[in-house]
Structures are given as structure tokens and as C-alpha cells.
Design a protein around this motif. Structure first.
Motif, mmCIF file in Angstrom:
data_model
loop_
_atom_site.group_PDB
_atom_site.id
_atom_site.type_symbol
_atom_site.label_atom_id
_atom_site.label_comp_id
_atom_site.label_asym_id
_atom_site.label_seq_id
_atom_site.Cartn_x
_atom_site.Cartn_y
_atom_site.Cartn_z
ATOM 1 N N ALA A 142 4.551 12.211 0.706
ATOM 2 C CA ALA A 142 4.777 12.767 -0.630
ATOM 3 C C ALA A 142 3.513 12.675 -1.482
ATOM 4 O O ALA A 142 3.198 13.585 -2.241
ATOM 5 N N LEU A 143 2.786 11.563 -1.352
ATOM 6 C CA LEU A 143 1.509 11.427 -2.051
ATOM 7 C C LEU A 143 0.508 12.467 -1.557
ATOM 8 O O LEU A 143 -0.191 13.099 -2.345
ATOM 9 N N HIS A 144 0.447 12.614 -0.245
ATOM 10 C CA HIS A 144 -0.495 13.575 0.352
ATOM 11 C C HIS A 144 -0.193 15.001 -0.106
ATOM 12 O O HIS A 144 -1.107 15.792 -0.363
ATOM 13 N N ASN A 145 1.100 15.318 -0.243
ATOM 14 C CA ASN A 145 1.507 16.665 -0.654
ATOM 15 C C ASN A 145 1.457 16.865 -2.163
ATOM 16 O O ASN A 145 1.806 17.932 -2.653
ATOM 17 N N HIS A 146 1.044 15.815 -2.903
ATOM 18 C CA HIS A 146 0.981 15.856 -4.366
ATOM 19 C C HIS A 146 2.359 16.013 -4.996
ATOM 20 O O HIS A 146 2.475 16.463 -6.142
ATOM 21 N N ASP A 147 3.412 15.657 -4.260
ATOM 22 C CA ASP A 147 4.751 15.665 -4.840
ATOM 23 C C ASP A 147 4.911 14.521 -5.829
ATOM 24 O O ASP A 147 5.709 14.620 -6.768
ATOM 25 N N VAL A 148 4.199 13.416 -5.593
ATOM 26 C CA VAL A 148 4.193 12.275 -6.507
ATOM 27 C C VAL A 148 2.755 11.805 -6.686
ATOM 28 O O VAL A 148 1.874 12.135 -5.884
ATOM 29 N N ASP A 149 2.516 11.027 -7.744
ATOM 30 C CA ASP A 149 1.184 10.494 -8.025
ATOM 31 C C ASP A 149 1.062 9.034 -7.624
ATOM 32 O O ASP A 149 -0.018 8.562 -7.273
ATOM 33 N N VAL A 150 2.178 8.307 -7.724
ATOM 34 C CA VAL A 150 2.214 6.879 -7.422
ATOM 35 C C VAL A 150 3.468 6.610 -6.595
ATOM 36 O O VAL A 150 4.516 7.214 -6.838
ATOM 37 N N ALA A 151 3.353 5.720 -5.614
ATOM 38 C CA ALA A 151 4.519 5.378 -4.800
ATOM 39 C C ALA A 151 4.690 3.868 -4.741
ATOM 40 O O ALA A 151 3.714 3.136 -4.573
ATOM 41 N N LEU A 152 5.925 3.421 -4.912
ATOM 42 C CA LEU A 152 6.276 2.016 -4.714
ATOM 43 C C LEU A 152 6.825 1.898 -3.295
ATOM 44 O O LEU A 152 7.810 2.546 -2.956
ATOM 45 N N ILE A 153 6.163 1.084 -2.456
ATOM 46 C CA ILE A 153 6.472 1.034 -1.030
ATOM 47 C C ILE A 153 6.696 -0.401 -0.593
ATOM 48 O O ILE A 153 5.944 -1.296 -0.978
ATOM 49 N N SER A 154 7.722 -0.617 0.227
ATOM 50 C CA SER A 154 7.901 -1.929 0.836
ATOM 51 C C SER A 154 7.407 -1.872 2.271
ATOM 52 O O SER A 154 7.579 -0.866 2.957
ATOM 53 N N SER A 155 6.785 -2.959 2.714
ATOM 54 C CA SER A 155 6.217 -2.993 4.057
ATOM 55 C C SER A 155 6.218 -4.426 4.567
ATOM 56 O O SER A 155 6.128 -5.378 3.786
ATOM 57 N N ALA A 156 6.324 -4.575 5.883
ATOM 58 C CA ALA A 156 6.234 -5.905 6.479
ATOM 59 C C ALA A 156 4.794 -6.415 6.475
ATOM 60 O O ALA A 156 4.546 -7.588 6.733
ATOM 61 N N LYS A 157 3.860 -5.521 6.160
ATOM 62 C CA LYS A 157 2.447 -5.867 6.179
ATOM 63 C C LYS A 157 1.929 -6.124 4.766
ATOM 64 O O LYS A 157 2.254 -5.391 3.828
ATOM 65 N N ALA A 158 1.094 -7.146 4.641
ATOM 66 C CA ALA A 158 0.494 -7.434 3.339
ATOM 67 C C ALA A 158 -0.588 -6.425 2.991
ATOM 68 O O ALA A 158 -0.913 -6.233 1.817
ATOM 69 N N GLU A 159 -1.139 -5.762 4.012
ATOM 70 C CA GLU A 159 -2.146 -4.723 3.800
ATOM 71 C C GLU A 159 -1.685 -3.445 4.482
ATOM 72 O O GLU A 159 -1.401 -3.440 5.679
ATOM 73 N N LEU A 160 -1.617 -2.369 3.723
ATOM 74 C CA LEU A 160 -1.199 -1.086 4.278
ATOM 75 C C LEU A 160 -2.363 -0.400 4.974
ATOM 76 O O LEU A 160 -3.513 -0.500 4.536
ATOM 77 N N GLU A 161 -2.053 0.307 6.044
ATOM 78 C CA GLU A 161 -3.064 1.102 6.741
ATOM 79 C C GLU A 161 -3.079 2.494 6.119
ATOM 80 O O GLU A 161 -2.260 3.350 6.433
ATOM 81 N N ILE A 162 -4.022 2.701 5.204
ATOM 82 C CA ILE A 162 -4.112 3.974 4.505
ATOM 83 C C ILE A 162 -5.555 4.452 4.506
ATOM 84 O O ILE A 162 -6.483 3.707 4.853
ATOM 85 N N ASP A 163 -5.760 5.678 4.105
ATOM 86 C CA ASP A 163 -7.098 6.238 3.955
ATOM 87 C C ASP A 163 -7.677 5.726 2.634
ATOM 88 O O ASP A 163 -7.321 6.212 1.555
ATOM 89 N N ALA A 164 -8.559 4.754 2.723
ATOM 90 C CA ALA A 164 -9.102 4.105 1.523
ATOM 91 C C ALA A 164 -9.973 5.049 0.696
ATOM 92 O O ALA A 164 -10.263 4.760 -0.465
ATOM 93 N N GLU A 165 -10.401 6.154 1.268
ATOM 94 C CA GLU A 165 -11.197 7.116 0.509
ATOM 95 C C GLU A 165 -10.323 7.963 -0.412
ATOM 96 O O GLU A 165 -10.803 8.508 -1.396
ATOM 97 N N GLN A 166 -9.048 8.060 -0.077
ATOM 98 C CA GLN A 166 -8.144 8.899 -0.869
ATOM 99 C C GLN A 166 -7.137 8.101 -1.688
ATOM 100 O O GLN A 166 -6.688 8.569 -2.733
ATOM 101 N N TYR A 167 -6.796 6.881 -1.211
ATOM 102 C CA TYR A 167 -5.716 6.137 -1.854
ATOM 103 C C TYR A 167 -6.123 4.700 -2.157
ATOM 104 O O TYR A 167 -6.999 4.131 -1.505
#
Length: 306
Positions: A142-167
Motif C-alpha cells: 500500500a505504501l509502494h502504491n501510494h495508497d497510504v503515506d504511513v503504515a503501522l505494522i506489527s512484526s516478529a522482527k525488531a528490524e524490518l527488511e525494507i528498501d532504506a532508500e525509499q522508506y
């Protein structure tokens, strides 16, 4: 691609969406408040402009062709974006300079919401927060598609695997998934539950679609266990009413249950001997108009999320 060469109008897009929800042309025409011959002509006009058949008939019923299905995907997106733009422009005329869309999973705890909204409006009175739970299964998409600007996400990981250049992703707090049972339940006095303990249970949930980093992925799937009966209920209060009545069991995050646990008829058990921790993250896109308000939002959530 030259958008000036588009062959279809908004009326055609609305037509394809309504026909997808209807069994007959007559039913679709009534929903669109036009006559059946007018809708038939509109279908023929669209097919002529695209030089492709969009529908075919079997008796009175209509079925969408592959070309029609392809058009439907884009028509839904275009109409949703158009409605969003119209809504935003309406707010802009009333002094709102920006709308910040935030995706919240429906299983989140919302006790923080009033304080966060008040604090945010003091710092950014010209920005309106719009809370949505329409993208819980794939919030990063949803973030990638620009449907939302900010997302609240729960994860078992303390660090998310994301594209640090974009997010940007930041941890708000640590939480834990727990089983929620009636105190009358035969397993309510166990210190923890294993996936096998759910193998003969009715599982009550707000979504039968497996959501990222939730109990299916983290708890049931690794053990190869799925509750034999899944009862979908769209509201947390309704889920807990069924749990209290000992009709089924469910899984929530501890923070989500804060306002319910004083209820003497409910209890919780850890998932697994060591528990099942999750982390709540705020993720937002690195856009100039998003970074500063998203940072403020993260600061407020860190203070009030409980």
C-alpha cells in the motif's frame, strides 16, 4: 503513453464496475439509474472504442471476458483515486493543506488515538490525518502504491527488511501475541498453549485471510496446525463476546486487550513456552512532505501507544 488518446470515459469505468457486481444488464442498469437499452448501448460503445468484447451472455446472465476483467482492475483503481482526489480537494477548500493517510491494522490498539490526534493537530493544524484499515494484509505494498503515506505494522522482527532508500521504519514498542480464552475454558489454567492445543478448537478471528507477521505465519504455519473451524467476526468486541461465552478462542496482542482484561470472565495464555513477541513499527515513505509530520507522528505514538 499519451493519456490524451484514452478512448473511455468515467461513465464507461463505472459501467464495468457495476456490471461486475450484477448478474444481468437489467440489474446493472437499475443500479446505475439508467435504462437497460442505454446501458446496452454504452457497453457496445466501449467495446467498439476498444475493439474488444468485454462481456458475453449465457441466457439472461452476463459474464466478463478476459479483456473486461483487465479493464475492471484499472477501472476500480481509477475510480478510487478519483474519489480520493475529490475528497481531498473538498478538504483543501476548508483550510486543509495536506492529508496524511495512515494504515492501521484492525487488530491494533487504538487507546492512544485521541491523544495522538490532539498532539499532532497542535503541531500541524494544516494537515489532516486519515486513518484507514483497508490495507492490513500488505501494508508495504500500500505504501509502494501510494495508497497510504504511513503504515503501522506489527512484526516478529525488531528490524524490518525494507528498501532504506525509499522508506523509514522505526520501532514504537514491543508487544506480545497471546491466546484469549474464557475462564470457563478447559485449558484456561495452562501457563501457555502450543499450536496443537488449537487443533480441536473453534478459532474466532476478524480475518480469514492470513495477515503478514501474525499468528498464522508465526504460530500455526510452522507447526503445520490449523484450527478445524474458523469463525470470522468483523469486530473485536464481538470476538470477545464469543470468547467470553466459551464458543471459541482467539489470539490478540497484549496491548490490544488492555481495556478488556479487567473482565473477570476472560483470561490469557502465552503462545509457546517462551511467548510470541511482536514489535510495532511506524513505516513511512521518504518524501519531503511526509518526513516531518511522520516524525512527529512517531514521537507521539512512542509516548502514548500502550
Amino acid at each position: 503513453m499519451d493519456i490524451s488518446k484514452s478512448q473511455l470515459t468515467i461513465s464507461h469505468l463505472k459501467m464495468i464496475c457495476q456490471l461486475a457486481e450484477s448478474e444481468t444488464v437489467k440489474e446493472a442498469a437499475q443500479a446505475l439509474f439508467i435504462s437497460q437499452p442505454a446501458l446496452t448501448n454504452r457497453i457496445r460503445e466501449a467495446e467498439k472504442r476498444l475493439n474488444s468484447q468485454l462481456f458475453y451472455r449465457r441466457g439472461r446472465r452476463i459474464y466478463m471476458s478476459n479483456a473486461g476483467k483487465r479493464l475492471l482492475v484499472s477501472a476500480k483503481k481509477i475510480l478510487q483515486e478519483l474519489a480520493r482526489v475529490e475528497h481531498d480537494i473538498s478538504r483543501l477548500t476548508h483550510g486543509v493543506e495536506q492529508v496524511l493517510r495512515i494504515s492501521m491494522p484492525h487488530y491494533a490498539n487504538f487507546s492512544w488515538l485521541p491523544d495522538v490526534l490532539k498532539g499532532f493537530s497542535l503541531s500541524y493544524p494544516q494537515i489532516e490525518l486519515e486513518i484507514t484499515s483497508q490495507s492490513p494484509v500488505k501494508p508495504l505494498q500500500a505504501l509502494h502504491n501510494h495508497d497510504v503515506d504511513v503504515a503501522l505494522i506489527s512484526s516478529a522482527k525488531a528490524e524490518l527488511e525494507i528498501d532504506a532508500e525509499q522508506y523509514v521504519a522505526k520501532v514504537i514498542t514491543k508487544d506480545e501475541l497471546v491466546a484469549c480464552l474464557s475462564k470457563q475454558h478447559q485449558k484456561s489454567d495452562q501457563p501457555f498453549l502450543m499450536p496443537e492445543d488449537f487443533a480441536d478448537q473453534t478459532y474466532v478471528t476478524n480475518s480469514t485471510e492470513a495477515e503478514t507477521e501474525r499468528e498464522y505465519e508465526l504460530f500455526f504455519k510452522p507447526a503445520g496446525v490449523i484450527p478445524p473451524k474458523v469463525l470470522q467476526v468483523g469486530f473485536n468486541d464481538a470476538i470477545l463476546a464469543l470468547v467470553k461465552a466459551n464458543i471459541g478462542v482467539s489470539i490478540f496482542s497484549q496491548r490490544q486487550l488492555i481495556r478488556y482484561l479487567p473482565d473477570a470472565s476472560l483470561t490469557t495464555c502465552r503462545l509457546g513456552e517462551t511467548g510470541l513477541p511482536v514489535f510495532w513499527h511506524v513505516v513511512y515513505r521518504k518524501h519531503d512532505h511526509i518526513i516531518a509530520p511522520a516524525e512527529k507522528l512517531f514521537s507521539l505514538l512512542s509516548q502514548h501507544y500502550n
